[in-house]
Design a protein around this motif. Structure first.
Motif, PDB file in Angstrom:
ATOM      1  N   GLN A   1       0.835  -1.182   0.000  1.00  0.00           N
ATOM      2  CA  GLN A   1       0.000   0.000   0.000  1.00  0.00           C
ATOM      3  C   GLN A   1       0.881   1.247   0.000  1.00  0.00           C
ATOM      4  OE1 GLN A   1      -2.736   0.152   3.266  1.00  0.00           O
ATOM      5  NE2 GLN A   1      -3.544   2.150   2.691  1.00  0.00           N
ATOM      6  N   LEU A   2       0.615   2.134  -0.937  1.00  0.00           N
ATOM      7  CA  LEU A   2       1.414   3.351  -1.048  1.00  0.00           C
ATOM      8  C   LEU A   2       1.190   4.242   0.164  1.00  0.00           C
ATOM      9  CD1 LEU A   2       3.331   4.849  -2.932  1.00  0.00           C
ATOM     10  CD2 LEU A   2       1.326   5.890  -4.008  1.00  0.00           C
ATOM     11  N   GLN A   3       2.271   4.653   0.800  1.00  0.00           N
ATOM     12  CA  GLN A   3       2.188   5.496   1.984  1.00  0.00           C
ATOM     13  C   GLN A   3       3.154   6.666   1.871  1.00  0.00           C
ATOM     14  OE1 GLN A   3       2.951   2.738   5.291  1.00  0.00           O
ATOM     15  NE2 GLN A   3       0.787   2.886   5.832  1.00  0.00           N
ATOM     16  N   PHE A   4       2.742   7.780   2.466  1.00  0.00           N
ATOM     17  CA  PHE A   4       3.588   8.971   2.523  1.00  0.00           C
ATOM     18  C   PHE A   4       3.660   9.423   3.972  1.00  0.00           C
ATOM     19  CE2 PHE A   4       4.069   9.840  -1.980  1.00  0.00           C
ATOM     20  CZ  PHE A   4       3.038   9.102  -2.518  1.00  0.00           C
ATOM     21  N   VAL A   5       4.865   9.598   4.472  1.00  0.00           N
ATOM     22  CA  VAL A   5       5.065   9.996   5.858  1.00  0.00           C
ATOM     23  C   VAL A   5       5.816  11.321   5.893  1.00  0.00           C
ATOM     24  CG1 VAL A   5       6.062   9.395   8.079  1.00  0.00           C
ATOM     25  CG2 VAL A   5       5.068   7.608   6.629  1.00  0.00           C
ATOM     26  N   GLU A   6       5.175  12.309   6.541  1.00  0.00           N
ATOM     27  CA  GLU A   6       5.768  13.636   6.645  1.00  0.00           C
ATOM     28  C   GLU A   6       6.574  13.759   7.935  1.00  0.00           C
ATOM     29  OE1 GLU A   6       1.530  13.833   4.893  1.00  0.00           O
ATOM     30  OE2 GLU A   6       2.457  13.024   6.709  1.00  0.00           O
ATOM     31  N   SER A   7       7.649  14.530   7.878  1.00  0.00           N
ATOM     32  CA  SER A   7       8.465  14.774   9.069  1.00  0.00           C
ATOM     33  C   SER A   7       9.211  16.097   8.907  1.00  0.00           C
ATOM     34  CB  SER A   7       9.461  13.636   9.289  1.00  0.00           C
ATOM     35  OG  SER A   7      10.386  13.560   8.217  1.00  0.00           O
ATOM     36  N   GLY A   8       9.811  16.545   9.998  1.00  0.00           N
ATOM     37  CA  GLY A   8      10.633  17.742   9.941  1.00  0.00           C
ATOM     38  C   GLY A   8      10.004  18.992  10.522  1.00  0.00           C
ATOM     39  N   GLY A   9       8.752  18.899  10.936  1.00  0.00           N
ATOM     40  CA  GLY A   9       8.102  20.059  11.511  1.00  0.00           C
ATOM     41  C   GLY A   9       8.638  20.373  12.899  1.00  0.00           C
ATOM     42  N   GLY A  10       8.165  21.473  13.450  1.00  0.00           N
ATOM     43  CA  GLY A  10       8.590  21.874  14.778  1.00  0.00           C
ATOM     44  C   GLY A  10       8.248  23.327  15.038  1.00  0.00           C
ATOM     45  N   TRP A  11       8.819  23.830  16.093  1.00  0.00           N
ATOM     46  CA  TRP A  11       8.616  25.236  16.460  1.00  0.00           C
ATOM     47  C   TRP A  11       9.816  26.048  15.993  1.00  0.00           C
ATOM     48  CZ3 TRP A  11      11.730  28.207  19.667  1.00  0.00           C
ATOM     49  CH2 TRP A  11      11.235  29.495  19.963  1.00  0.00           C
ATOM     50  N   VAL A  12       9.533  27.215  15.427  1.00  0.00           N
ATOM     51  CA  VAL A  12      10.601  28.083  14.962  1.00  0.00           C
ATOM     52  C   VAL A  12      10.166  29.532  15.131  1.00  0.00           C
ATOM     53  CG1 VAL A  12       9.781  28.055  12.563  1.00  0.00           C
ATOM     54  CG2 VAL A  12      12.199  28.505  13.043  1.00  0.00           C
ATOM     55  N   GLN A  13      11.096  30.392  15.369  1.00  0.00           N
ATOM     56  CA  GLN A  13      10.782  31.815  15.499  1.00  0.00           C
ATOM     57  C   GLN A  13      10.565  32.437  14.118  1.00  0.00           C
ATOM     58  OE1 GLN A  13      14.029  33.502  17.775  1.00  0.00           O
ATOM     59  NE2 GLN A  13      12.924  33.149  19.694  1.00  0.00           N
ATOM     60  N   PRO A  14       9.817  33.519  14.043  1.00  0.00           N
ATOM     61  CA  PRO A  14       9.629  34.208  12.761  1.00  0.00           C
ATOM     62  C   PRO A  14      10.980  34.538  12.138  1.00  0.00           C
ATOM     63  CG  PRO A  14       8.105  35.074  14.373  1.00  0.00           C
ATOM     64  CD  PRO A  14       9.019  34.141  15.126  1.00  0.00           C
ATOM     65  N   GLY A  15      11.073  34.323  10.842  1.00  0.00           N
ATOM     66  CA  GLY A  15      12.324  34.523  10.135  1.00  0.00           C
ATOM     67  C   GLY A  15      13.189  33.298  10.061  1.00  0.00           C
ATOM     68  N   GLY A  16      12.817  32.264  10.793  1.00  0.00           N
ATOM     69  CA  GLY A  16      13.599  31.039  10.815  1.00  0.00           C
ATOM     70  C   GLY A  16      13.311  30.121   9.640  1.00  0.00           C
ATOM     71  N   ARG A  19      13.068  22.381   7.247  1.00  0.00           N
ATOM     72  CA  ARG A  19      13.055  21.533   6.059  1.00  0.00           C
ATOM     73  C   ARG A  19      12.158  20.336   6.332  1.00  0.00           C
ATOM     74  NH1 ARG A  19      17.674  17.567   3.595  1.00  0.00           N
ATOM     75  NH2 ARG A  19      17.320  17.941   1.366  1.00  0.00           N
ATOM     76  N   LEU A  20      11.093  20.236   5.580  1.00  0.00           N
ATOM     77  CA  LEU A  20      10.177  19.118   5.714  1.00  0.00           C
ATOM     78  C   LEU A  20      10.553  18.018   4.739  1.00  0.00           C
ATOM     79  CD1 LEU A  20       6.742  20.978   5.971  1.00  0.00           C
ATOM     80  CD2 LEU A  20       8.423  20.515   7.763  1.00  0.00           C
ATOM     81  N   SER A  21      10.283  16.779   5.149  1.00  0.00           N
ATOM     82  CA  SER A  21      10.528  15.623   4.287  1.00  0.00           C
ATOM     83  C   SER A  21       9.250  14.820   4.133  1.00  0.00           C
ATOM     84  CB  SER A  21      11.616  14.726   4.883  1.00  0.00           C
ATOM     85  OG  SER A  21      12.852  15.389   4.971  1.00  0.00           O
ATOM     86  N   CYS A  22       9.091  14.248   2.963  1.00  0.00           N
ATOM     87  CA  CYS A  22       7.953  13.391   2.659  1.00  0.00           C
ATOM     88  C   CYS A  22       8.529  12.087   2.110  1.00  0.00           C
ATOM     89  CB  CYS A  22       7.053  14.060   1.631  1.00  0.00           C
ATOM     90  SG  CYS A  22       5.770  13.002   0.925  1.00  0.00           S
ATOM     91  N   ALA A  23       8.468  11.038   2.910  1.00  0.00           N
ATOM     92  CA  ALA A  23       9.051   9.758   2.528  1.00  0.00           C
ATOM     93  C   ALA A  23       7.960   8.818   2.034  1.00  0.00           C
ATOM     94  CB  ALA A  23       9.779   9.140   3.713  1.00  0.00           C
ATOM     95  N   MET A  87      11.720  25.594   3.831  1.00  0.00           N
ATOM     96  CA  MET A  87      10.920  26.764   4.184  1.00  0.00           C
ATOM     97  C   MET A  87      11.814  27.792   4.877  1.00  0.00           C
ATOM     98  SD  MET A  87       7.417  24.934   5.518  1.00  0.00           S
ATOM     99  CE  MET A  87       8.142  24.412   7.062  1.00  0.00           C
ATOM    100  N   ASN A  88      11.937  28.947   4.278  1.00  0.00           N
ATOM    101  CA  ASN A  88      12.760  30.020   4.818  1.00  0.00           C
ATOM    102  C   ASN A  88      11.904  31.258   5.113  1.00  0.00           C
ATOM    103  OD1 ASN A  88      15.308  28.576   4.419  1.00  0.00           O
ATOM    104  ND2 ASN A  88      14.953  28.892   2.243  1.00  0.00           N
ATOM    105  N   SER A  89      12.470  32.170   5.873  1.00  0.00           N
ATOM    106  CA  SER A  89      11.766  33.416   6.224  1.00  0.00           C
ATOM    107  C   SER A  89      10.351  33.121   6.714  1.00  0.00           C
ATOM    108  CB  SER A  89      11.730  34.348   5.010  1.00  0.00           C
ATOM    109  OG  SER A  89      13.028  34.642   4.562  1.00  0.00           O
ATOM    110  N   LEU A  90      10.243  32.179   7.599  1.00  0.00           N
ATOM    111  CA  LEU A  90       8.923  31.738   8.055  1.00  0.00           C
ATOM    112  C   LEU A  90       8.191  32.847   8.798  1.00  0.00           C
ATOM    113  CD1 LEU A  90       9.855  28.119   9.030  1.00  0.00           C
ATOM    114  CD2 LEU A  90       7.991  28.745   7.497  1.00  0.00           C
TER     115      LEU A  90
END
Length: 126
Positions: A1-16, A19-23, A87-90
């Protein structure tokens, strides 16, 4: 079964940056990630899910929502069956759960299909 798993999120300050990954995994024999256009979507609390960025199977065509142009960059490594979202300049308005899905159309990230996963939470706050 085809699956996609996202990772890399978190907390960051504005301007930070993040990098998210989709495996991807579970391909039918003979198929690999390169057969799929992939999109990143996000859903903020109380808002509808929106397409953020999409990329063609070869990586030669991309699309970005106006709100992220110049700040986000989508890429893929088909050998690793992974798609990335740099993702830059968040900004605080980028706060959302981010998901990846195969899409039928890169332009406008149209026609996502398959089941949505759990996503990865991004919080941009000081």
């Amino acid at each position: 079964q085809l699956q996609f798993v996202e990772s890399g999120g978190g907390w960051v300050q504005p301007g930070g940056s993040l990098r998210l990954s989709c495996a991807a995994s579970g391909f039918t024999s003979g198929f690999t990630l390169r057969y799929y256009n992939i999109g990143w979507f996000r859903q903020a609390p109380g808002k509808e899910r929106e397409g953020v960025s999409c990329i063609s199977g070869s990586g030669g065509s991309t699309h970005y929502a106006e709100s992220v142009k110049g700040r986000f960059a989508i890429s893929r490594d088909n050998a690793r069956n992974t798609v990335y979202l740099e993702m830059n300049s968040l900004k605080p308005e980028d706060t959302a759960v981010y998901y990846c899905r195969p899409v039928g159309r890169v332009d406008g990230c149209g026609n996502p299909f398959g089941s949505w996963g759990q996503g990865t939470q991004v919080i941009v706050s000081s």
